[in-house]
Design a protein around this motif. Structure first.
Motif, mmCIF file in Angstrom:
data_model
loop_
_atom_site.group_PDB
_atom_site.id
_atom_site.type_symbol
_atom_site.label_atom_id
_atom_site.label_comp_id
_atom_site.label_asym_id
_atom_site.label_seq_id
_atom_site.Cartn_x
_atom_site.Cartn_y
_atom_site.Cartn_z
ATOM 1 N N ALA A 1 -7.475 -2.400 8.611
ATOM 2 C CA ALA A 1 -8.334 -3.249 9.441
ATOM 3 C C ALA A 1 -7.483 -4.106 10.371
ATOM 4 C CB ALA A 1 -9.192 -4.141 8.553
ATOM 5 N N ALA B 1 -10.223 -9.832 9.926
ATOM 6 C CA ALA B 1 -10.712 -8.486 9.617
ATOM 7 C C ALA B 1 -10.286 -8.052 8.223
ATOM 8 C CB ALA B 1 -10.191 -7.505 10.658
ATOM 9 N N ASN C 1 -12.694 -9.263 5.685
ATOM 10 C CA ASN C 1 -13.937 -8.527 5.887
ATOM 11 C C ASN C 1 -13.865 -7.124 5.331
ATOM 12 O OD1 ASN C 1 -16.233 -9.415 7.038
ATOM 13 N ND2 ASN C 1 -15.403 -9.445 9.110
ATOM 14 N N ALA C 2 -12.654 -6.524 5.430
ATOM 15 C CA ALA C 2 -12.538 -5.094 5.139
ATOM 16 C C ALA C 2 -12.390 -4.782 3.661
ATOM 17 C CB ALA C 2 -11.336 -4.532 5.885
ATOM 18 N N CYS C 3 -11.937 -5.737 2.870
ATOM 19 C CA CYS C 3 -11.644 -5.397 1.471
ATOM 20 C C CYS C 3 -12.944 -5.068 0.725
ATOM 21 C CB CYS C 3 -10.912 -6.539 0.785
ATOM 22 S SG CYS C 3 -10.630 -6.172 -0.950
ATOM 23 N N PRO C 4 -13.084 -3.826 0.238
ATOM 24 C CA PRO C 4 -14.346 -3.445 -0.406
ATOM 25 C C PRO C 4 -14.510 -4.079 -1.784
ATOM 26 C CG PRO C 4 -12.986 -1.514 0.082
ATOM 27 C CD PRO C 4 -12.141 -2.712 0.298
ATOM 28 N N HIS C 5 -13.416 -4.584 -2.328
ATOM 29 C CA HIS C 5 -13.496 -5.053 -3.719
ATOM 30 C C HIS C 5 -13.380 -6.563 -3.841
ATOM 31 C CE1 HIS C 5 -13.406 -0.864 -4.623
ATOM 32 N NE2 HIS C 5 -12.372 -0.756 -3.805
ATOM 33 N N ASP C 6 -13.528 -7.254 -2.734
ATOM 34 C CA ASP C 6 -13.444 -8.711 -2.744
ATOM 35 C C ASP C 6 -12.162 -9.181 -3.426
ATOM 36 O OD1 ASP C 6 -14.795 -10.668 -1.570
ATOM 37 O OD2 ASP C 6 -16.461 -10.772 -2.993
ATOM 38 N N ARG D 1 -19.582 1.495 8.386
ATOM 39 C CA ARG D 1 -19.225 0.081 8.343
ATOM 40 C C ARG D 1 -17.721 -0.110 8.124
ATOM 41 N NH1 ARG D 1 -17.424 -3.891 8.845
ATOM 42 N NH2 ARG D 1 -18.059 -5.992 8.310
ATOM 43 N N LYS D 2 -17.166 0.782 7.294
ATOM 44 C CA LYS D 2 -15.734 0.646 6.999
ATOM 45 C C LYS D 2 -14.870 0.852 8.241
ATOM 46 C CE LYS D 2 -13.827 1.867 3.237
ATOM 47 N NZ LYS D 2 -13.336 2.414 1.979
ATOM 48 N N PRO E 1 -14.315 -3.064 10.846
ATOM 49 C CA PRO E 1 -14.132 -4.308 10.080
ATOM 50 C C PRO E 1 -14.197 -5.559 10.945
ATOM 51 C CG PRO E 1 -12.031 -3.207 10.396
ATOM 52 C CD PRO E 1 -13.086 -2.261 10.895
ATOM 53 N N LYS F 1 -19.605 -8.701 4.713
ATOM 54 C CA LYS F 1 -18.318 -8.211 4.211
ATOM 55 C C LYS F 1 -18.469 -6.795 3.665
ATOM 56 C CE LYS F 1 -15.651 -11.175 1.904
ATOM 57 N NZ LYS F 1 -15.321 -12.184 0.883
ATOM 58 N N THR F 2 -17.418 -6.014 3.791
ATOM 59 C CA THR F 2 -17.456 -4.640 3.265
ATOM 60 C C THR F 2 -17.757 -4.670 1.769
ATOM 61 O OG1 THR F 2 -15.808 -4.088 4.899
ATOM 62 C CG2 THR F 2 -16.151 -2.479 3.176
ATOM 63 N N ALA F 3 -17.289 -5.725 1.095
ATOM 64 C CA ALA F 3 -17.531 -5.817 -0.352
ATOM 65 C C ALA F 3 -19.036 -5.854 -0.645
ATOM 66 C CB ALA F 3 -16.843 -7.061 -0.900
ATOM 67 N N LEU G 1 -20.420 -2.473 -0.140
ATOM 68 C CA LEU G 1 -20.115 -1.560 -1.260
ATOM 69 C C LEU G 1 -21.121 -1.770 -2.391
ATOM 70 C CD1 LEU G 1 -18.445 0.582 -2.670
ATOM 71 C CD2 LEU G 1 -16.886 -1.172 -3.469
#
Ligand code: HEM
Ligand code: SF4
Ligand code: SF4
Lengths: 561, 275
Positions: free
Chosen positions: A417, A531, A534-539, B56-57, B60, B66-68, B71
């Motif tokens: 990102a 970004a 924002n981008a981290c899918p796992h918080d 969405r990914k 960013p 948020k992407t989280a 998910l």
């Protein structure tokens, strides 16, 4: 031997400085003029008699700078590491708050539109980071910084606003230079002018060798000292009269080494105990002489348990210590010894408001809520973690990137990102100091004590007023890498500048490729803000502000708990 | 592995998704419409929502949550989609070839999704337990370093210090092991020697492992072999953490194409049937 002036350098500290402030020696005629006509004349003989001539100091730490009429020489709020002495021409300080908007830095970076942001996906990755020149056809570039300029009719401005001329040979800019605090006023060129600029290392050297000069500066700074209370969380509401009284009665102290950032990486490698290296400002059990208010830098708060000093908290600028003890004094009339010790982490400035003055002037103005807040310890985190944050000076961060390794899957979406938003070149490394399941990544922390700003000769790297973020104005950066060397966390890099055709831009004067400093800019121009977060899918990725104790502990608890 | 509570907003949206799907399925039941058509359209809707996560990914920098959080929605709608899928096929195995392919691929997509969910929750903690923070790009260098170090150890021995059988074992078994990949499954590690069981078995042809691993000159090499075993375990975990996406993402691509075809075929068939 100084590579530029050819003068011998005996002092080991100077040896480590490596290079002189200016590529050109200060001309003899300037030195003679300064000796007899400037404020430095009061220190000249004293320094000579101590074997440290001002001339040798100036040859290393000073340079002559020229400005044109209406140039902005100093901007209020910027960080600067030097003082100025006018040699020729006229310069003025702006005293009108309402006029400050004319000095404000034009926002170079605006948020992109969604459309322009989407365009980034299709941009090709550049082999090195590409920072475009102002003109896409310019293949050459002059390293003389673009000096900002007042965009007003100068005569009219001066007739309508309160300004004060700074006489030839007088000194200005000393508070910010010596206290590593923001400039307190803006200064502009009334006519074309020439100034002697002395960086703070040089000023300190003169102070060390001349009592008279030191007293002179003390008086000068003392005159404006009360202003420091206005910048503080709770004491800001104190009436100005009380602030003045307090500043007259308080004791101002400076602890620790100014150079902490320079040898910090070496110290970190040596693995020696950090706590033992720190100067003790207040010893637990000793007489509590007042309220300790931190002006700059950080302090470690420790509690003695058996023979061991355990870290129980930290202080950042604006934090106070001693409220519990002083409250007891005000309630019972009997003073309490200090319940904790305080140590200087790096260089700190603090003011001690004597106990009696605190009870007389400050306490009646404080609300119960303030008292509770000021008295609470940032001690919700374990001692080991506090040591980890303090030893590595991570508490300096307003936007420290912390990764929860229990959640992070190594997917690198954060790095990707960052790359998408910066022409394919990520501005951080997903590696760094680690404590158990927590990692502090190598990304600019947008520090509260931004040591990288101090040596910047053009003020290109600065703190944005509105957001507090540390950003680099590319058009003002001359690629000297001073910030790269000053950042103790290795978070800044220099990259070659390319023109729109991808070719390196060459400096006319040096014949070398033009460099610019880059680092995480918190995605200042992106519609979303950072970004990476924002981008981290796992918080797993957080930005922590170490001033916000509850924010720090809630994230830390989530990671370690 | 800790169970993390889902984001309340995401949970609410998922609940709404379930209620709406339920409502339409019930309606189809009561109006005697073809339930497969209704469940098919809702399934398609859930598929589109799931695909949107991939979109969405890619962006960013847009302030669209948020992407989280996305998910969490993806996982929730993934569960709903699995239920709708079963409703759609009426809990039976389809008959036609194209339908069977579609069925198997969608099943694979869902299963890979659940597998991914599991490994992403379970593996990071164990991945960090060995204290290694290895960027996968650095691993080849790390391995090359190990081989070199161990070769140096052997080269530095005095003549006769190790018996020829051990040396043979080193060149024919230990060294190839140091150069080998990590495979897909973790090796079983010998509790006493800390090296893979399979390696010990192969070494037995040359020298008794007890003698080998207690011989002083071989100790540094033994240490390197143990490090390689730990590194291999690390790599296997990294492989699983990423590997499942090599099924999930391409199958998504193929599914997009097949579902478009499926919808065209079904609507064309319906139109043909009607005419
Ligand atoms: C029709 C079904 C599905 C489709 C079309 C779909 C599509 C996708 C896409 C496009 C991605 C993004 C991959 C990437 O670019 O990295 C993804 C990731 C993922 N999906 Fe699915 N998915 C489906 C079902 C599921 C199910 C049922 C689950 C589990 C309940 C699931 C769990 C995941 C997970 C854990 C990720 C990775 C998250 C990340 O690291 O970003 N998916 N899926
Ligand atoms: S905030 Fe933006 S520039 Fe900074 S590390 Fe994150 S993605 Fe990169
Ligand atoms: S995006 Fe999040 S999970 Fe992925 S590597 Fe970065 S911090 Fe780890």
């Amino acid at each position: 031997m100084c590579p530029v002036t050819g003068s011998d350098i005996h002092d080991s500290e100077e040896d480590s400085r490596g290079h002189c402030f200016s590529p050109e020696a200060i001309p003899r005629v300037v030195l003679d003029w300064v000796q007899y006509n400037s404020i430095l004349s009061i220190a000249w003989d004293e320094c000579d008699s101590r074997g440290k001539s001002i001339e040798s100091i100036l040859q290393i730490d000073a340079r002559v700078v020229e400005y044109e009429k209406a140039d902005i020489i100093i901007r209020k709020g910027d960080y600067g590491g030097s003082v100025l002495i006018p040699l020729e021409g006229e310069i003025r300080v702006n005293l009108e708050e309402s006029g400050e908007k004319n000095f404000a830095r034009k926002r170079v970076t605006r948020k992109r539109s969604w459309l322009s942001a989407l365009g980034q996906i299709f941009r090709r990755k550049t082999p090195v980071e590409r920072i475009k020149t102002d003109s896409s056809t310019d293949k050459v570039y002059s390293s003389k910084a673009h000096v900002p300029r007042l965009d007003v009719d100068l005569e009219e401005y001066m007739s309508k606003n309160l300004t004060r001329r700074i006489g030839l040979g007088e000194i200005c800019g000393e508070i910010a230079a010596l206290r590593r605090s923001p400039r307190t006023a803006s200064i502009f060129a009334e006519t074309d002018c020439k100034l002697l600029e002395i960086r703070w290392q040089g000023v300190r050297e003169i102070l060390k060798n001349s009592k008279e000069f030191s007293h002179y500066l003390e008086d000068l700074i003392g005159d404006r000292r009360h202003q420091i209370f206005s910048g503080m969380k709770t004491l800001t509401d104190l009436p100005e009269a009380i602030q003045r009284t307090l500043s007259a009665k308080s004791i101002f102290e400076r602890w620790g080494s100014d150079h902490w950032n320079r040898n910090f990486r070496k110290i970190m490698q040596s693995q020696s105990s950090m706590i033992d290296r720190e100067s003790v400002i207040l010893q637990q059990g000793h007489h509590m002489d007042g309220l300790y208010v931190l002006l700059s830098g950080f302090a470690r708060v420790t509690n003695k348990e058996g023979s061991e000093e355990k870290t129980v908290g930290y202080l950042r600028p604006g934090d106070v210590y001693g409220l519990k003890e002083l409250m007891k004094l005000s309630r019972t009339g009997v003073g309490s010894p200090a319940l904790r010790s305080i140590r200087a982490v790096g260089a700190i400035d603090l003011v001690v408001i004597p106990s009696s003055d605190f009870v007389e002037y400050v306490l009646p103005e404080l609300k119960n809520l303030d008292i509770d807040q000021l008295g609470s310890e940032k001690g919700l985190i374990s001692t080991e973690l506090l040591d980890f944050f303090l030893d590595r000076r991570i508490v300096n961060g307003n936007q420290t990137m912390v990764i929860d390794l229990n959640r992070c899957t190594d997917c690198d979406d954060c790095v990707k990102a960052c790359a998408v938003t910066h022409d394919g070149n990520p501005r951080f490394i997903r590696e760094g100091y680690r404590h158990a399941k927590l990692m502090v990544a190598t990304a600019c922390m947008h520090c509260i004590d931004p040591v990288c700003l101090v040596g910047c000769p053009t003020g290109a790297i600065h703190r944005e007023h509105s957001t507090g973020n540390v950003v680099i104005t590319q058009s003002e950066c001359i690629g000297c890498a001073s910030c790269v060397e000053s950042c103790p966390y290795d978070n800044i890099r220099t990259v070659e500048v390319q023109d729109a055709n991808g070719e390196a831009v060459i400096d006319l004067e040096t014949g070398k490729p033009v460099l610019k400093a880059t680092k995480c800019d918190l995605c200042i121009d992106q519609p979303s803000g950072p970004a990476c977060v924002n981008a981290c899918p796992h918080d797993a990725l957080h930005r922590i502000n170490f001033s916000d104790a509850s924010g720090v502990s809630s994230i830390v608890e989530r990671i370690t708990g | 592995m800790k169970i993390r509570p889902p984001h309340s907003g995401a949970l609410l949206l998922i609940l709404i998704g379930i209620v709406v799907s339920f409502y339409f399925l019930e309606q189809a039941d009561t109006t005697l419409a073809n339930p497969a058509v209704t469940s098919g359209w809702i399934l398609l809707g859930s598929f589109v929502l799931l695909c949107l996560y991939g979109v969405r990914k890619k962006v960013p920098f847009l302030p669209i949550g948020k992407t989280a959080t996305w998910l969490q929605l993806h996982l929730g709608f993934g569960v709903i989609s699995s239920w709708l899928f079963l409703e759609h096929v009426d809990y039976r195995f389809p008959t036609g070839l194209f339908e069977t392919q579609l069925y198997l691929l969608y099943g694979l997509l869902l299963i890979s999704g659940f597998l991914g969910w599991l490994v992403m929750r379970a593996l990071p903690e164990t991945l960090r337990a060995d204290g290694r923070e290895l960027n996968p790009l650095r691993i080849p260098d790390e391995l090359a370093g190990m081989v070199k170090k161990s070769d140096d150890c052997i080269a530095g021995l005095e003549p006769g210090e190790l018996n020829p059988e051990i040396l043979k074992g080193y060149f024919e078994v230990v060294r190839p092991y140091l150069c080998s990949g990590c495979g897909f499954l973790p090796s079983r590690i010998h509790p006493e020697f800390g090296v893979p069981q399979s390696l010990i078995q192969r070494l037995q042809d040359y020298e008794s492992p007890t003698v080998l691993f207690s011989s002083d000159p071989f100790l540094p090499v033994h240490k390197i072999v143990r490090e390689k075993a730990v590194l291999d375990l690390h790599r296997v975990r990294q492989r699983w953490l990423r590997g499942w996406l090599f099924v999930h993402v391409p199958v998504t691509g193929v599914m997009v194409l097949m579902i478009v075809l499926h919808v065209i075929l079904v609507t064309a068939f319906k139109a043909g049937g009607a005419s």
